[in-house]
Design a protein around this motif. Structure first.
Motif, short mmCIF file in Angstrom:
data_model
loop_
_atom_site.label_atom_id
_atom_site.label_comp_id
_atom_site.label_asym_id
_atom_site.label_seq_id
_atom_site.Cartn_x
_atom_site.Cartn_y
_atom_site.Cartn_z
N ILE A 155 23.53 40.75 44.10
CA ILE A 155 24.12 40.03 42.97
C ILE A 155 23.39 38.70 42.77
N ASP A 156 22.93 38.44 41.54
CA ASP A 156 22.25 37.19 41.22
C ASP A 156 23.25 36.20 40.65
N LEU A 157 23.53 35.14 41.40
CA LEU A 157 24.50 34.14 40.97
C LEU A 157 23.87 32.95 40.24
N SER A 158 22.57 33.02 40.00
CA SER A 158 21.89 31.83 39.45
C SER A 158 22.43 31.45 38.07
N PHE A 178 32.16 25.44 50.60
CA PHE A 178 32.30 26.54 49.66
C PHE A 178 32.45 26.06 48.23
N ARG A 179 32.18 27.01 47.30
CA ARG A 179 32.24 26.72 45.88
C ARG A 179 32.52 28.02 45.13
N ARG A 180 33.33 27.95 44.12
CA ARG A 180 33.58 29.13 43.29
C ARG A 180 32.36 29.45 42.42
N TYR A 181 32.02 30.73 42.36
CA TYR A 181 31.04 31.25 41.41
C TYR A 181 31.73 32.37 40.64
N ARG A 182 31.82 32.23 39.33
CA ARG A 182 32.58 33.19 38.52
C ARG A 182 31.63 34.15 37.79
N ILE A 183 31.95 35.45 37.89
CA ILE A 183 31.22 36.51 37.21
C ILE A 183 32.19 37.18 36.25
N VAL A 184 31.71 37.54 35.05
CA VAL A 184 32.62 38.03 34.01
C VAL A 184 33.14 39.44 34.30
N GLU A 185 32.38 40.27 35.03
CA GLU A 185 32.81 41.65 35.27
C GLU A 185 34.04 41.68 36.18
#
Length: 238
Positions: A155-158, A178-185
Motif C-alpha cells: 500500500i502506497d501511503l504517500s 503514530f499518525r493516522r493515514y486515511r485511505i478512501v477505500e
C-alpha cells in the motif's frame, strides 16, 4: 536529558526531533562479546534472521509537545540482546506506526509472518528506524511509516491524508510514534489488496491483514501497546 517523558499516556506531538549520533551506542560498545554469543543462538533458532542496521536511543524527552532525542545506529544483533533485558542498559527503542484508517473508519493492521521475530503478533505495519530514515541527521518519521507500509503491504501511503499531528505512547517496551493515514477505500478492499500483495511475494514479512472495526474488536495476538491506540482512534481523539 536521558529518558524523561510521561509513560503509559498518549501524548500529542507536533515535532519529532530525534537525531542520529555518529558515535557508537554505549550498550553495543560495552557488550560486543555477549552480542555475538547471543546472535549465534538466535540464528540457530531462526536461520531467517538478518543482522541489518537499526537504531537505539540513548536519550529521549518530551518538551513543549516535541519529542527530543538522540539515537545511534546498531546491528540488529545488538537489538536482539538488548530486548531480552532492557532495564539499566541506558538504551530504549522508538518506532513509528502509520495508523491505516479505511474509508469506513475501520483500522487495518497486519499479522506478522511465522519466520519473523514477532511471529503471529498483530500491530500496524511498521519497522524500526534505520539510517535511511534520517535527513541531515534528523529522523523523518513519515518517511519511515510510508516505507515500511509499502514494503510489508504494497500500500502506497504517500498520497494519503494524514492526521494533523503525531502522537506518542511510551511504555516499558518502547515508545511508539503514530499518525493516522486515511485511505478512501473500505477496509475489506484494502485487506484484499494487501492479501494479493502478500500472495505474490516470494518471502513476505507478514501473514496478512487484520481488520479492526471497533474498540472491543481486539484480535488474538495483539501487541500490548496496540489496545490504547485502538481505543484512542475509536474515541475520536486527535
Amino acid at each position: 536529558m536521558s529518558f524523561d517523558l510521561p509513560r503509559n499516556v498518549i501524548l500529542p506531538v507536533d515535532a519529532v526531533d530525534v537525531r542520529l549520533d555518529p558515535g557508537p551506542h554505549p550498550f553495543e560498545r560495552d557488550n560486543r562479546q555477549a552480542i555475538a554469543e547471543n546472535w549465534r543462538r538466535e540464528v540457530r533458532a531462526n536461520p531467517a534472521l538478518f543482522d541489518g542496521t537499526v537504531v537505539l536511543l540513548s536519550a529521549l524527552a518530551y518538551r513543549d509537545s516535541r519529542l527530543v532525542g538522540r539515537c545511534h545506529a546498531v546491528k540488529y544483533s545488538t537489538f536482539m540482546l538488548w530486548r531480552q533485558n532492557r532495564q539499566g542498559t541506558g538504551a530504549e527503542h522508538a518506532y513509528a506506526h502509520a495508523m491505516l484508517v479505511a474509508g469506513d473508519n475501520a483500522l487495518v493492521a497486519i499479522r506478522m509472518g511465522a519466520h519473523t521475530v514477532n511471529a503471529g503478533r498483530v500491530y500496524f505495519a511498521a519497522g524500526s528506524f534505520e539510517p535511511v530514515d534520517f535527513r541531515d541527521g534528523l529522523v523523518d518519521a513519515d518517511f519511515n511509516m510510508i516505507r515500511e507500509v509499502g514494503e510489508e503491504t504494497g500500500i502506497d501511503l504517500s498520497g494519503a491524508a494524514r492526521g494533523q499531528r503525531y502522537h506518542a505512547l511510551s511504555t516499558p517496551s518502547g515508545t511508539v510514534i503514530f499518525r493516522r493515514y486515511r485511505i478512501v477505500e473500505p477496509a475489506g478492499e484494502i485487506a484484499r489488496r494487501i492479501s494479493a500483495f502478500v500472495a505474490a511475494e516470494a518471502e513476505p514479512e507478514i501473514e496478512g491483514p487484520v481488520i479492526i472495526r471497533h474498540a472491543a474488536d481486539l484480535p488474538e495476538g495483539l501487541m500490548g501497546h496496540m489496545k490504547p491506540l485502538i481505543e484512542w482512534h475509536f474515541a475520536g481523539k486527535d
